[in-house]
Scaffold this motif. Structure first.
Motif, PDB file in Angstrom:
ATOM      1  N   ASP A 369       0.835  -1.199   0.000  1.00 46.52           N
ATOM      2  CA  ASP A 369       0.000   0.000   0.000  1.00 46.52           C
ATOM      3  C   ASP A 369       0.873   1.254   0.000  1.00 46.52           C
ATOM      4  N   PHE A 370       1.989   1.187   0.746  1.00 47.45           N
ATOM      5  CA  PHE A 370       2.928   2.307   0.795  1.00 47.45           C
ATOM      6  C   PHE A 370       3.548   2.546  -0.585  1.00 47.45           C
ATOM      7  N   GLU A 371       3.938   1.463  -1.268  1.00 49.01           N
ATOM      8  CA  GLU A 371       4.494   1.597  -2.610  1.00 49.01           C
ATOM      9  C   GLU A 371       3.482   2.236  -3.561  1.00 49.01           C
ATOM     10  N   ASP A 372       2.221   1.813  -3.434  1.00 50.26           N
ATOM     11  CA  ASP A 372       1.184   2.398  -4.288  1.00 50.26           C
ATOM     12  C   ASP A 372       1.006   3.887  -3.996  1.00 50.26           C
ATOM     13  N   ALA A 373       1.137   4.247  -2.731  1.00 53.11           N
ATOM     14  CA  ALA A 373       1.029   5.664  -2.365  1.00 53.11           C
ATOM     15  C   ALA A 373       2.172   6.467  -2.982  1.00 53.11           C
ATOM     16  N   LEU A 377       1.889   9.617  -5.636  1.00 48.56           N
ATOM     17  CA  LEU A 377       2.569  10.903  -5.471  1.00 48.56           C
ATOM     18  C   LEU A 377       3.349  11.269  -6.732  1.00 48.56           C
ATOM     19  N   MET A 378       4.084  10.295  -7.277  1.00 47.43           N
ATOM     20  CA  MET A 378       4.887  10.568  -8.467  1.00 47.43           C
ATOM     21  C   MET A 378       4.005  10.991  -9.652  1.00 47.43           C
ATOM     22  N   VAL A 379       2.895  10.295  -9.828  1.00 47.14           N
ATOM     23  CA  VAL A 379       1.963  10.665 -10.892  1.00 47.14           C
ATOM     24  C   VAL A 379       1.416  12.065 -10.639  1.00 47.14           C
ATOM     25  N   GLY A 380       1.149  12.359  -9.377  1.00 50.37           N
ATOM     26  CA  GLY A 380       0.664  13.691  -9.016  1.00 50.37           C
ATOM     27  C   GLY A 380       1.684  14.775  -9.290  1.00 50.37           C
ATOM     28  N   GLN A 444      10.661  14.456 -21.066  1.00 45.97           N
ATOM     29  CA  GLN A 444      10.187  13.138 -20.632  1.00 45.97           C
ATOM     30  C   GLN A 444      10.466  13.021 -19.137  1.00 45.97           C
ATOM     31  N   ARG A 445       9.423  12.773 -18.390  1.00 44.69           N
ATOM     32  CA  ARG A 445       9.515  12.716 -16.919  1.00 44.69           C
ATOM     33  C   ARG A 445       8.999  11.334 -16.489  1.00 44.69           C
ATOM     34  N   ILE A 446       9.905  10.470 -16.082  1.00 46.71           N
ATOM     35  CA  ILE A 446       9.541   9.078 -15.805  1.00 46.71           C
ATOM     36  C   ILE A 446      10.001   8.651 -14.411  1.00 46.71           C
ATOM     37  N   PHE A 447       9.356   7.583 -13.913  1.00 46.27           N
ATOM     38  CA  PHE A 447       9.783   7.001 -12.631  1.00 46.27           C
ATOM     39  C   PHE A 447       9.469   5.520 -12.644  1.00 46.27           C
ATOM     40  N   GLU A 448      10.106   4.807 -11.747  1.00 42.35           N
ATOM     41  CA  GLU A 448       9.816   3.384 -11.560  1.00 42.35           C
ATOM     42  C   GLU A 448       9.947   3.033 -10.091  1.00 42.35           C
ATOM     43  N   VAL A 449       9.003   2.259  -9.604  1.00 42.90           N
ATOM     44  CA  VAL A 449       9.099   1.620  -8.292  1.00 42.90           C
ATOM     45  C   VAL A 449       9.319   0.131  -8.571  1.00 42.90           C
ATOM     46  N   GLY A 450      10.488  -0.368  -8.206  1.00 43.31           N
ATOM     47  CA  GLY A 450      10.820  -1.754  -8.529  1.00 43.31           C
ATOM     48  C   GLY A 450      11.873  -2.312  -7.609  1.00 43.31           C
ATOM     49  N   LEU A 451      12.263  -3.561  -7.883  1.00 44.62           N
ATOM     50  CA  LEU A 451      13.198  -4.274  -7.019  1.00 44.62           C
ATOM     51  C   LEU A 451      14.616  -4.215  -7.573  1.00 44.62           C
ATOM     52  N   ALA A 452      15.558  -4.075  -6.658  1.00 50.06           N
ATOM     53  CA  ALA A 452      16.976  -4.227  -6.959  1.00 50.06           C
ATOM     54  C   ALA A 452      17.489  -5.398  -6.121  1.00 50.06           C
ATOM     55  N   LYS A 462      21.791 -16.024  -0.304  1.00 45.39           N
ATOM     56  CA  LYS A 462      22.925 -15.116  -0.514  1.00 45.39           C
ATOM     57  C   LYS A 462      22.519 -13.824  -1.209  1.00 45.39           C
ATOM     58  N   THR A 463      21.215 -13.557  -1.294  1.00 48.50           N
ATOM     59  CA  THR A 463      20.744 -12.350  -1.960  1.00 48.50           C
ATOM     60  C   THR A 463      19.579 -11.751  -1.180  1.00 48.50           C
ATOM     61  N   ILE A 464      19.303 -10.483  -1.456  1.00 50.48           N
ATOM     62  CA  ILE A 464      18.110  -9.819  -0.926  1.00 50.48           C
ATOM     63  C   ILE A 464      17.590  -8.864  -1.997  1.00 50.48           C
ATOM     64  N   SER A 465      16.284  -8.833  -2.170  1.00 49.35           N
ATOM     65  CA  SER A 465      15.665  -7.925  -3.142  1.00 49.35           C
ATOM     66  C   SER A 465      15.036  -6.757  -2.390  1.00 49.35           C
ATOM     67  N   GLU A 466      15.488  -5.558  -2.707  1.00 52.08           N
ATOM     68  CA  GLU A 466      15.035  -4.353  -2.011  1.00 52.08           C
ATOM     69  C   GLU A 466      14.220  -3.465  -2.943  1.00 52.08           C
ATOM     70  N   PRO A 467      13.052  -2.960  -2.468  1.00 57.88           N
ATOM     71  CA  PRO A 467      12.261  -2.020  -3.272  1.00 57.88           C
ATOM     72  C   PRO A 467      12.915  -0.642  -3.328  1.00 57.88           C
ATOM     73  N   LYS A 468      12.921  -0.057  -4.522  1.00 59.83           N
ATOM     74  CA  LYS A 468      13.540   1.258  -4.694  1.00 59.83           C
ATOM     75  C   LYS A 468      12.642   2.137  -5.559  1.00 59.83           C
ATOM     76  N   LEU A 469      12.892   3.429  -5.493  1.00 56.02           N
ATOM     77  CA  LEU A 469      12.248   4.410  -6.363  1.00 56.02           C
ATOM     78  C   LEU A 469      13.335   5.098  -7.170  1.00 56.02           C
ATOM     79  N   ALA A 470      13.131   5.170  -8.487  1.00 59.43           N
ATOM     80  CA  ALA A 470      14.056   5.912  -9.346  1.00 59.43           C
ATOM     81  C   ALA A 470      13.255   6.889 -10.188  1.00 59.43           C
ATOM     82  N   VAL A 471      13.791   8.100 -10.333  1.00 53.15           N
ATOM     83  CA  VAL A 471      13.147   9.170 -11.090  1.00 53.15           C
ATOM     84  C   VAL A 471      14.159   9.736 -12.077  1.00 53.15           C
ATOM     85  N   ALA A 472      13.723   9.995 -13.316  1.00 50.81           N
ATOM     86  CA  ALA A 472      14.587  10.627 -14.317  1.00 50.81           C
ATOM     87  C   ALA A 472      13.801  11.675 -15.074  1.00 50.81           C
TER      88      ALA A 472
END
Length: 556
Positions: A369-373, A377-380, A444-452, A462-472
């Motif tokens: 739910d937090f990721e969706d929020a 915000l980014m779309v806003g 062009q104003r883009i963003f992604e919420v995804g895993l690294a 031996k790995t962990i997937s972390e959610p991140k936000l990137a904006v360009a």
């Protein structure tokens, strides 16, 4: 996934039984295949099989499929055994090939009786293994020759580009350089050796050229026909373990046709080996693990029987199964791989579904739910959301981003070099998106919420997937300030105080890049993209960007 054609009658001849088309639809599941198509041609029924396992090249031919089904049905049980006789054949490997294509392994298979079906399967298996498992011949290239035309000893040597031979399908001699320019296979695979100081050649003691690995066989020895009785197999590449596995797959498939396997001594400058090596591999698994994860109340002897039907030899001692499995398999890396074989032999359709016995109530994940929020915000803020692949490669993650390579999670046997690793950060994915959309109007104003995916030695995987936000932000006039305005707005809406501290990073312009700090801990980076990075991605307008981890911003 590899697809290949097989004759129904050929499969049944190899198994020793006949089946209806309906029965075949279920039988091929034992070999991790699906029946993709059925057709009749010249009075014979053919199947197109779609393999669902890229780690099992032994299952990409009629011989491998028939062998797997034969054992699964209990016609044979336990570890399949293949006798390897020693020959007096020697192959000498030239040290000059160490930076060209350093390794080769070889074998002889005698006493073959080829027909249309078996010859078709040999050619098809050779191509599928080199194409998929061998990454389009980069890692594995295979040559099969009429051994009766070969005069040992054999030399895998470095050759000058001016040397000549008649490549398969031609009637005239070409220089090695001309082979790359004029032959169809040279044009397709020439990039694998072009520009090297030498080109590799496989020749016999009479100077007859067998092949130019990994490009093309010679016309002299490169045609195997229905009259061929004995074959010489060579496999070249960069990894001894990988090419040895490919050789094992080829020789055991021919052994299923009644061929007699003979080894070849391979002499390198610093060591010697006998190939093929069909010594069984070993593994150990707790029986309690099998029962727990399968949900099946299987007795020790039942598990043993199921494993023997999947080509294992099994010794049970102290609640553990000590296993040996064939050398043409290299996919047993975890107890889950053994569990999968148990379930295949048991039959997925034979497992009775059970309702969970726990009284639980489903609800959404608050963090999602937090990721969706964050997305809202980014779309806003006037940004467009994109979704890119987690799979990438080191060139995208590091080289094009103007930073040194680091350790990332890589795929052991990638089908494509383009999809060979899991991304460590998102911004390269955004740059790739912008690079593919230079024809679209700016800004062009883009963003992604995804895993690294990061390496974490403390975890089982031996790995962990972390959610991140990137904006360009891409467009004329964009500066550090524009990216910071969006970051300010984001943090203000979340009620989080943050700081930006000047830093250095190869992807950003010096003096216009900072690390993002929350409670004194670095959680991200922000700045103006370096001109070299823009050039690497063929982007002709300024780009500003930031990327940060989301978990430090989450408050439950």
């Amino acid at each position: 996934m590899p697809k290949f054609d097989v004759s129904k009658s050929d499969l049944e001849r190899l198994i020793g039984r006949e089946f209806s088309i309906e029965e075949w639809e279920d039988l091929v599941l034992y070999a991790k295949c699906e029946l993709d198509d059925v057709w009749e041609e010249n009075g014979k029924v053919y199947f197109k099989l779609d393999s669902k396992d890229t780690n099992r090249p032994d299952l990409w031919s009629a011989e491998g499929v028939a062998r797997q089904i034969r054992f699964a049905l209990g016609i044979q049980k336990g570890l399949p055994e293949y006798k390897v006789e020693k020959s007096d054949v020697v192959v000498y490997v030239d040290e000059k090939l160490k930076d060209v294509r350093p390794y080769g392994v070889y074998a002889i298979v005698e006493g073959l009786e080829f027909d249309e079906d078996s010859l078709s399967q040999l050619i098809q298996l050779q191509e599928k293994v080199a194409l998929t498992f061998g990454r389009r011949r980069r890692e594995v290239a295979i040559g099969v020759f009429d051994f009766d035309k070969v005069k040992p000893p054999i030399y895998y040597r470095a050759a000058e580009r001016s040397e000549k031979f008649v490549p398969l399908g031609f009637t005239e001699e070409l220089t090695l350089e001309e082979v790359l320019e004029k032959h169809e296979k040279g044009k397709e695979y020439g990039h694998l050796i072009r520009g090297k100081p030498y080109y590799p050649l496989l020749v016999d003691s009479k100077g007859n050229v067998l092949s130019m690995p990994p490009i093309i066989n010679s016309e002299y020895t490169g045609r195997v026909t229905e009259e061929t009785k004995n074959v010489f197999i060579d496999v070249t590449g960069w990894d001894l373990k990988k090419i040895m596995l490919a050789l094992n797959v080829m020789v055991t498939a021919l052994a299923e046709r009644g061929g007699r396997i003979k080894s070849v001594k391979v002499v390198y400058k610093d060591f010697e080996i006998e190939t093929p090596d069909l010594t069984p591999r070993e593994f150990e698994v707790d029986l309690s693990y099998i029962r727990k994860l399968s949900g099946l109340d299987l007795k020790d002897e039942e598990i043993k029987e199921l494993l023997r039907r999947m080509m294992y030899s099994v010794e049970i001692e102290g609640g553990k199964a000590k296993l040996k499995y064939p050398a043409f398999r290299d996919d047993i890396m975890h107890a889950r791989d053994v569990l999968e074989d148990v379930l295949i032999a048991y039959g997925y359709n034979n497992i009775e579904p059970e309702e969970p016995k726990l009284a639980v109530q489903g609800r959404g994940d608050p963090f999602k739910d937090f990721e969706d929020a964050i997305r809202d915000l980014m779309v806003g803020f006037g940004l467009q959301e994109i979704m890119t692949f987690n799979l990438t490669n080191k060139e995208v993650q590091f080289t094009k981003m103007n930073i040194p390579e680091e350790d990332i999670v890589e795929i052991a046997n990638p089908i494509s070099q383009k999809w060979s690793a899991l991304r460590k950060w998102l911004l390269p994915s955004l740059m790739e998106f912008l690079s593919n959309n230079t024809h679209v109007e700016y800004p062009q104003r883009i963003f992604e919420v995804g895993l690294a995916t990061l390496i974490d030695e403390s975890r089982e995987t031996k790995t962990i997937s972390e959610p991140k936000l990137a904006v360009a932000l891409a467009g004329t006039g964009y500066t550090f300030t524009n990216a910071k305005e969006i970051l300010d707005s984001l943090m203000r809406h979340l009620g989080i105080e943050y700081e930006i501290e000047e830093t250095e990073h190869g992807s950003f312009i010096p003096g216009r890049v900072g690390k993002i700090l929350v409670n004194g801990k670095e959680i991200g980076i922000i700045g103006e993209i370096h001109p070299q990075v823009l050039e690497n991605w063929n982007i002709e307008v300024p780009v500003v960007a930031f990327e940060l981890f989301l978990r430090p911003l989450y408050r439950s």
